[in-house]
Design a protein around this motif. Structure first.
Motif, PDB file in Angstrom:
ATOM      1  N   CYS A  15       0.808  -1.211   0.000  1.00 21.90           N
ATOM      2  CA  CYS A  15       0.000   0.000   0.000  1.00 21.90           C
ATOM      3  C   CYS A  15       0.842   1.262   0.000  1.00 21.90           C
ATOM      4  O   CYS A  15       1.686   1.451   0.869  1.00 21.90           O
ATOM      5  N   ILE A  16       0.609   2.106  -0.974  1.00 23.78           N
ATOM      6  CA  ILE A  16       1.200   3.442  -0.964  1.00 23.78           C
ATOM      7  C   ILE A  16       0.258   4.331  -0.166  1.00 23.78           C
ATOM      8  O   ILE A  16      -0.899   4.513  -0.544  1.00 23.78           O
ATOM      9  N   VAL A  17       0.744   4.861   0.961  1.00 21.58           N
ATOM     10  CA  VAL A  17      -0.085   5.730   1.788  1.00 21.58           C
ATOM     11  C   VAL A  17       0.362   7.171   1.593  1.00 21.58           C
ATOM     12  O   VAL A  17       1.465   7.539   1.993  1.00 21.58           O
ATOM     13  N   PHE A  18      -0.492   7.961   0.953  1.00 20.86           N
ATOM     14  CA  PHE A  18      -0.209   9.382   0.790  1.00 20.86           C
ATOM     15  C   PHE A  18      -0.799  10.138   1.969  1.00 20.86           C
ATOM     16  O   PHE A  18      -1.963   9.920   2.327  1.00 20.86           O
ATOM     17  N   GLN A  76      -7.776   0.158  -5.176  1.00 19.89           N
ATOM     18  CA  GLN A  76      -6.821  -0.745  -5.813  1.00 19.89           C
ATOM     19  C   GLN A  76      -6.079  -0.024  -6.924  1.00 19.89           C
ATOM     20  O   GLN A  76      -6.673   0.748  -7.688  1.00 19.89           O
ATOM     21  N   LEU A  77      -4.778  -0.273  -7.001  1.00 21.51           N
ATOM     22  CA  LEU A  77      -3.919   0.445  -7.940  1.00 21.51           C
ATOM     23  C   LEU A  77      -3.549  -0.408  -9.144  1.00 21.51           C
ATOM     24  O   LEU A  77      -3.872  -0.071 -10.280  1.00 21.51           O
ATOM     25  N   ALA A  95      -1.365  -4.047  -5.397  1.00 17.29           N
ATOM     26  CA  ALA A  95      -1.040  -2.765  -4.761  1.00 17.29           C
ATOM     27  C   ALA A  95      -2.284  -1.903  -4.630  1.00 17.29           C
ATOM     28  O   ALA A  95      -3.137  -1.872  -5.515  1.00 17.29           O
ATOM     29  N   TYR A  96      -2.379  -1.212  -3.508  1.00 16.71           N
ATOM     30  CA  TYR A  96      -3.430  -0.243  -3.237  1.00 16.71           C
ATOM     31  C   TYR A  96      -2.787   1.107  -2.969  1.00 16.71           C
ATOM     32  O   TYR A  96      -1.586   1.192  -2.703  1.00 16.71           O
ATOM     33  N   TYR A  97      -3.593   2.149  -3.028  1.00 19.45           N
ATOM     34  CA  TYR A  97      -3.105   3.426  -2.514  1.00 19.45           C
ATOM     35  C   TYR A  97      -4.158   4.015  -1.596  1.00 19.45           C
ATOM     36  O   TYR A  97      -5.351   3.786  -1.766  1.00 19.45           O
ATOM     37  N   ALA A  98      -3.671   4.731  -0.578  1.00 19.16           N
ATOM     38  CA  ALA A  98      -4.548   5.311   0.429  1.00 19.16           C
ATOM     39  C   ALA A  98      -4.277   6.803   0.522  1.00 19.16           C
ATOM     40  O   ALA A  98      -3.160   7.256   0.258  1.00 19.16           O
TER      41      ALA A  98
END
Lengths: 229, 229
Positions: A15-18, A76-77, A95-98
């Motif tokens: 997970c990419i957490v922005f 979902q990315l 991969a997901y991003y948040a």
DNA sequence: TCAAAAGTGTTGATCCTACACCCATGT
DNA sequence: ACATGGGTGTAGGATCAACACTTTTGA
């Protein structure tokens, strides 16, 4: 120990957490790996998918365990499955991003014994595995998605000023926007709720605070409206 | 037989194959299942990911094996991992979609002993597993992507007329477009190569044949140009 | 009173939409 | 000659880009 007729790749979520902080700096969360491979290097949060949870549940659980984050925008990315992306084994990663706001969501970076920190996008170290590539994909997705979907508001506090919103777009797109045109465009969509409140303790004229009106957005969307900045 | 410390979901790829026939009808390829579960029902092509191939290679291999298709436009769609989507086991599927032209690519639908047919989008039967949902996702993706990327040309023959291109957009978007405006928009991008050829054996004025100039598109894209219909 | 950011309109250029007729071809 | 789709231009409206000054607040 389960046995299978054919070998299976193992399956993880990453997970990419922005996060956007009070100074409107865009950061991502990285965790220092304490086991091989890539021991001592920085990686994005993630882990194995369990048999009794969906992919999204796995991503949410990992976020919760590694960063304490809850109630987060998550999407979902892309799924990364190249050979050799993990030196030990064949690992496919969904991969997901948040997106989260760091002012209202106090994220305790370090939870387990592990070191976890927020890195400004301009100062990302070399990452473990193919996490550079995942990050690049996430940034590209964020840049294009923020144009057609009102996801930018997920990064801002519930009440925000128009200048904050504009700066967010400027940061993500890495270019400056015209203040008057930006305000006209945003306000003409009629999706911002004027809270009647203003900023406090600023040494200049206090800006009005707005909220994104999600209910109204969903109604308009049903009727064919398209958000676009 | 491999053994693992923890149980792993199994991993498949599934593929929505869109094909456009000579009558400009948009179809997808379905395969009749000859084993349980869902024996006798229709499903999209797909299968297990092997340890020595990437996800994209797996999708291409399955397409080749089940439909004989080669040299096809293929793009990752979404990864489906809900519990219970396969009644036997925990199966996570990375879905792809493919675009092909049925006039120039003669696809032998039936290859193995299995029945495989092209179904018009308006006549899709109930599908096995969660393949209805995958199809819906693919249609939605196609509809939005065709607007911002020149992928529609993948469905047309190498040489095509402007009316064919317009009809393709009309079919996918399910609405009619203005002929003069459409032509102006497309030709103004200066991405179509006039082949100098025209249609033959049509009982009306013969239309000019064009080709999509991919080289030029890639050059323009590098300079910041954005395709948009 | 100064510094710093908030807030606000107009104009010209561009792009979009709506719309109707003649042309070339095969039957 | 007729039926069929191919091919073309314009005008009015909407949207976009560029641009500068006044207002409010705290220090």
């Amino acid at each position: 120990m389960p046995t299978y007729k054919y070998p299976r790749p193992s399956l993880t979520v990453d997970c990419i957490v922005f996060g956007l902080d009070a100074e409107l700096e865009l950061k991502i969360m990285l965790i220092k790996r304490d086991i091989p491979p890539f021991e001592g290097e920085w990686a994005i949060p993630g882990g194995f998918v369990r048999m009794d949870e969906t992919l999204e549940q796995a991503a949410l659980r990992e976020l919760q365990e590694e960063t304490g984050i809850q109630n987060v925008f998550l999407e979902q990315l892309y799924t990364f499955g190249d050979l050799g992306r993990d030196p030990r084994d064949r690992v496919v990663s969904v991969a997901y991003y948040a997106l989260i706001n760091l002012v209202e969501q106090k994220v305790q970076a370090s939870t387990d014994a592990r070191e976890a920190y927020w890195f400004p996008l301009s100062k990302i170290p070399k990452l473990a595995f193919d996490h550079d590539q995942i990050l690049q994909t996430a940034i590209t997705r964020l840049r294009s998605k923020i144009r057609y979907e009102p996801i930018g508001f997920e990064l801002l506090p519930r009440n925000f000023t128009l200048s904050q919103l504009q700066k967010l777009y400027e940061i993500i797109w890495n270019r400056s926007l015209d203040k008057r045109n930006f305000r006209k465009k945003i306000l003409s969509m009629d999706l911002l709720l004027d809270t009647g409140e203003v900023q406090h303790n600023v040494s200049h004229r206090a800006a009005k605070l707005y909220q994104f009106d999600e209910t109204k957005y969903l109604q308009l969307k049903d009727k064919g409206f398209n958000f676009e900045v």
